[in-house]
Scaffold this motif. Structure first.
Motif, short mmCIF file in Angstrom:
data_model
loop_
_atom_site.label_atom_id
_atom_site.label_comp_id
_atom_site.label_asym_id
_atom_site.label_seq_id
_atom_site.Cartn_x
_atom_site.Cartn_y
_atom_site.Cartn_z
N SER A 80 11.34 -2.67 4.05
CA SER A 80 10.52 -4.44 3.31
C SER A 80 11.23 -4.95 3.18
CB SER A 80 9.26 -3.74 2.71
OG SER A 80 8.28 -5.08 2.14
N MET A 81 10.95 -6.19 3.12
CA MET A 81 11.72 -7.10 2.26
C MET A 81 10.69 -8.53 1.00
SD MET A 81 14.81 -6.99 3.62
CE MET A 81 15.22 -8.65 3.83
N TYR A 82 9.42 -7.36 0.63
CA TYR A 82 8.46 -8.21 -0.04
C TYR A 82 7.72 -7.37 -0.88
CZ TYR A 82 9.23 -12.30 2.76
OH TYR A 82 8.99 -13.01 3.94
N ALA A 83 7.88 -7.28 -2.37
CA ALA A 83 6.80 -6.67 -3.09
C ALA A 83 5.03 -5.75 -2.11
CB ALA A 83 6.43 -7.32 -4.69
N ASP A 84 4.93 -4.60 -1.83
CA ASP A 84 4.47 -4.55 -1.24
C ASP A 84 3.13 -3.84 -2.25
OD1 ASP A 84 5.31 -4.45 1.47
OD2 ASP A 84 7.11 -2.93 1.11
N ILE A 103 -4.84 -2.95 -16.85
CA ILE A 103 -4.06 -2.44 -15.33
C ILE A 103 -5.12 -3.36 -14.64
CG2 ILE A 103 -3.57 -0.69 -14.30
CD1 ILE A 103 -4.13 1.38 -15.97
N ALA A 104 -3.44 -4.16 -14.08
CA ALA A 104 -3.61 -5.04 -13.00
C ALA A 104 -3.17 -4.49 -11.65
CB ALA A 104 -2.99 -6.33 -13.71
N ILE A 105 -3.71 -4.63 -10.91
CA ILE A 105 -2.74 -4.29 -9.75
C ILE A 105 -3.39 -5.50 -8.62
CG2 ILE A 105 -3.78 -2.31 -7.78
CD1 ILE A 105 -5.04 -0.85 -9.99
N ALA A 106 -2.02 -5.50 -7.73
CA ALA A 106 -2.20 -6.87 -7.06
C ALA A 106 -2.78 -6.61 -5.71
CB ALA A 106 -0.42 -6.93 -6.60
N GLY A 107 -3.10 -7.15 -5.09
CA GLY A 107 -3.19 -7.68 -3.96
C GLY A 107 -2.57 -7.61 -2.46
N SER A 112 3.52 -9.08 2.96
CA SER A 112 3.99 -7.22 3.70
C SER A 112 3.60 -7.01 4.54
CB SER A 112 3.34 -6.91 2.09
OG SER A 112 3.50 -5.43 1.70
N TRP A 113 3.98 -6.63 5.61
CA TRP A 113 3.56 -6.16 6.75
C TRP A 113 2.97 -4.69 6.22
CZ3 TRP A 113 5.24 -1.45 8.42
CH2 TRP A 113 6.06 -1.20 7.56
N TYR A 114 3.34 -3.99 5.53
CA TYR A 114 3.19 -2.71 4.91
C TYR A 114 2.23 -2.83 4.46
CZ TYR A 114 3.42 2.09 2.29
OH TYR A 114 3.00 3.80 2.23
N GLY A 115 1.41 -3.79 3.49
CA GLY A 115 -0.12 -4.09 3.05
C GLY A 115 -0.94 -3.92 4.17
N TRP A 116 -0.64 -4.79 5.14
CA TRP A 116 -1.58 -5.18 5.96
C TRP A 116 -1.80 -3.86 6.69
CZ3 TRP A 116 -4.98 -9.18 5.57
CH2 TRP A 116 -4.28 -10.02 4.96
N ILE A 117 -0.80 -3.17 7.26
CA ILE A 117 -1.27 -2.38 7.93
C ILE A 117 -1.79 -1.09 7.52
CG2 ILE A 117 0.37 -1.15 10.34
CD1 ILE A 117 1.93 -3.97 10.36
N VAL A 118 -0.69 -0.73 6.56
CA VAL A 118 -1.01 0.67 5.98
C VAL A 118 -2.00 1.21 4.60
CG1 VAL A 118 0.35 3.05 4.41
CG2 VAL A 118 1.78 1.17 6.46
N GLN A 119 -1.71 0.03 3.96
CA GLN A 119 -2.82 -0.15 2.72
C GLN A 119 -4.04 -0.73 3.60
OE1 GLN A 119 -1.28 0.04 -1.05
NE2 GLN A 119 0.64 -0.41 -0.24
N THR A 152 -5.94 3.77 1.43
CA THR A 152 -6.58 3.98 0.21
C THR A 152 -5.51 4.96 -0.60
OG1 THR A 152 -8.30 2.48 0.35
CG2 THR A 152 -8.23 4.23 -2.06
N SER A 153 -5.95 6.34 -0.01
CA SER A 153 -4.80 7.61 -0.73
C SER A 153 -3.90 7.38 -0.38
CB SER A 153 -4.91 8.48 0.43
OG SER A 153 -4.53 9.40 0.56
N THR A 154 -2.67 6.20 0.34
CA THR A 154 -1.18 6.30 0.13
C THR A 154 -1.10 4.52 -0.60
OG1 THR A 154 -0.89 6.45 2.91
CG2 THR A 154 -0.05 5.05 1.52
N GLY A 155 -1.75 3.95 -1.04
CA GLY A 155 -1.88 2.78 -2.18
C GLY A 155 -2.12 3.89 -3.21
N LEU A 156 -2.72 4.85 -3.80
CA LEU A 156 -2.91 5.29 -5.12
C LEU A 156 -1.87 6.20 -5.46
CD1 LEU A 156 -4.93 6.32 -7.34
CD2 LEU A 156 -6.01 7.48 -5.35
N LYS A 157 -1.45 6.97 -4.34
CA LYS A 157 -0.10 7.33 -4.71
C LYS A 157 0.95 6.59 -5.33
CE LYS A 157 3.53 10.74 -1.84
NZ LYS A 157 4.79 9.41 -2.43
N ILE A 158 1.52 5.87 -4.07
CA ILE A 158 2.26 4.71 -4.63
C ILE A 158 2.21 4.64 -6.48
CG2 ILE A 158 2.79 1.78 -4.83
CD1 ILE A 158 2.54 2.56 -1.55
#
Length: 462
Positions: A80-84, A103-107, A112-119, A152-158
């Motif tokens: 990735s070349m961006y903040a995921d 605790i603030a979590i970005a949308g 981010s292709w990873y954000g769109w496709i995976v999370q 969601t599971s992947t995002g939570l693990k991150i």
């Protein structure tokens, strides 16, 4: 302490939390291959924002105490070349009765292709909740129980395992503050869009793991997610509502597509969201059908948390948002891929991902031209005739005559016209409904103005 800093904030606490929520996306769109560099940039910008005199007048004094932590996907073949993912913790310097942390979590980062496709869109598979650590459950898709989407599971693990700030994980830091606390600790979790789903999911995970990070039971959790999709199934939502429903304010707009995902009944409502201004067409139906299919093939019944909390009504007339919706809210590459995925199955049975990519690349220049012309004038046949002919020849050349006939290649163009005239307009409008109405509803225009000014200032520095 100066006299100015003793003046109460103009915003109430829910507005302050929403502003800290918005600030979590402070490095969205910034390209950099190094997560450490993005992390430093986020820290610099957040500091400039939270120490800004006008910002402190409206939200009070908040200081970043952990983070910001930035995650970037680093795969074997693609990096990735961006903040995921981005997360930080801020502490109120004005709170008198308790230590108040947010605790603030970005949308989703739009780049981010990873954000769109995976999370975001990995909802067709799910993970068992596993006491708040779903990523450690196996890949079984049939065992009943509390489940969250694989994304969601992947995002939570991150958030819980992959992110570190100065070597310290989120749970490590929370354990430190509760272990050293001499008075009650309030922790509010917030996030917008993807961050809305993840903030609620993280809060429930923290409840399940409280013995690890809060042995003395010093902390009280609160949750303020905005515009988030449903993180999991009906059993997950029921458990969430039981444990955290009374301390959750779910902020959502009833004309925003995202919080209607991934409940199938709620998705069905989105077909006619913007009627009569944007009439429901075949392409809009295809898009909604795709979203419903992603939900349906998961095998679970997705349900929104705190579903009895009403959304707020529209804050704008259609004409007020129309000009904003004509701006470049959608990336042409992303829209071309979506268009190819929706169109090709209608003219060729069971197309492969490679064939969809091929069609997407062919139609991309035409889509770009059609979008450009749609912003300035009507889409007359004369204006696009040359581009249409070129695109049609490329489609015939890429797919043999036995695969797609000349008439079917023309069908692609006809579909394209519908996509540009309706779906692009629909999605652009949906994008606007996902942001601006929230700012107006929460009455945080002063903060947003300062946030945008600081963003522009730092962006201009390159």
């Amino acid at each position: 302490m100066t006299e100015q800093n003793t003046i109460p904030a103009q915003y109430d606490i829910r507005q302050q939390i929403f502003c800290l929520n918005l600030a979590s996306s402070i490095v969205a769109g910034i390209k950099n291959a190094q997560a450490s560099s993005l992390q430093e940039e986020a820290a610099t910008r957040l500091n400039a924002l939270l120490t800004n005199e006008r910002v402190q007048e409206v939200i009070g004094r908040w200081g970043v105490v952990w983070g910001p932590a930035v995650y970037q996907f680093d795969g074997d073949e693609i990096q990735s070349m961006y903040a995921d993912s981005v997360m930080y913790i801020a502490k109120s310097e004005d709170s008198e009765q308790s230590d108040h942390y947010v605790i603030a979590i970005a949308g989703t980062n739009p780049q981010s292709w990873y954000g769109w496709i995976v999370q975001d869109f990995w909802v067709f598979q799910t993970k068992l909740w596993n006491e708040g650590r779903p990523w450690r459950s196996n890949g079984d898709q049939t065992t009943p129980g509390m489940r969250v989407s694989a994304g969601t599971s992947t995002g939570l693990k991150i958030l819980l395992e992959d992110m570190r700030y100065e070597g310290c994980s989120l749970l490590d830091y929370l354990g430190n503050i509760t272990g050293e606390a001499s008075r009650p600790v309030t922790i509010t979790l917030c996030g917008h869009s993807l961050g809305g789903a993840l903030s609620a999911t993280l809060a429930l995970s923290l409840m399940y793991q409280q013995e690890i990070w809060d042995k003395n039971k010093m902390a009280t959790l609160k949750v303020s997610p905005s515009a988030g999709p449903s993180p999991g199934n009906d059993l997950f939502a029921a458990d969430y509502d039981t444990k955290l429903g009374d301390v959750t304010e779910r902020i959502w707009h009833d004309l925003d597509f995202v919080p209607h995902a991934w409940e199938e009944d709620a998705l069905e409502e989105t077909r006619t969201f913007y009627n009569p201004d944007i009439k429901t067409t075949a392409s809009i139906n295809l898009f909604v059908n795709l979203a419903k299919k992603l939900s349906n093939v998961s095998g679970v019944t997705y349900q929104q948390i705190c579903s009895l909390q009403d959304g707020f009504p529209s804050q704008f007339t259609f004409s007020e948002l129309e000009e904003e919706c004509k701006s470049d809210n959608l990336n042409v590459d992303d829209f071309s891929k979506l268009t190819g995925k929706l169109i090709l199955p209608s003219i060729k049975k069971n197309p492969t991902p490679e064939e969809i990519d091929t069609l997407s690349e062919i139609i991309k220049p035409l889509i770009k031209e059609l979008i450009t012309k749609s912003k300035s004038s009507s889409l007359s046949d004369e204006k696009i005739k040359t581009s249409v002919n070129q695109c049609q020849e490329k489609i015939k050349g890429a797919f043999s005559s036995t695969e797609i006939s000349e008439s079917k290649s023309l069908d692609v163009i006809i579909h394209l016209r519908d996509f540009i005239d309706s779906l692009f307009t629909y999605l652009s409008h949906a994008g606007c409904q996902h942001s601006e109405p929230y700012h107006r509803y929460m009455k945080v225009d002063d903060f947003v103005e300062q946030l945008e000014r600081i963003q522009e200032e730092y962006n201009s520095r390159g």
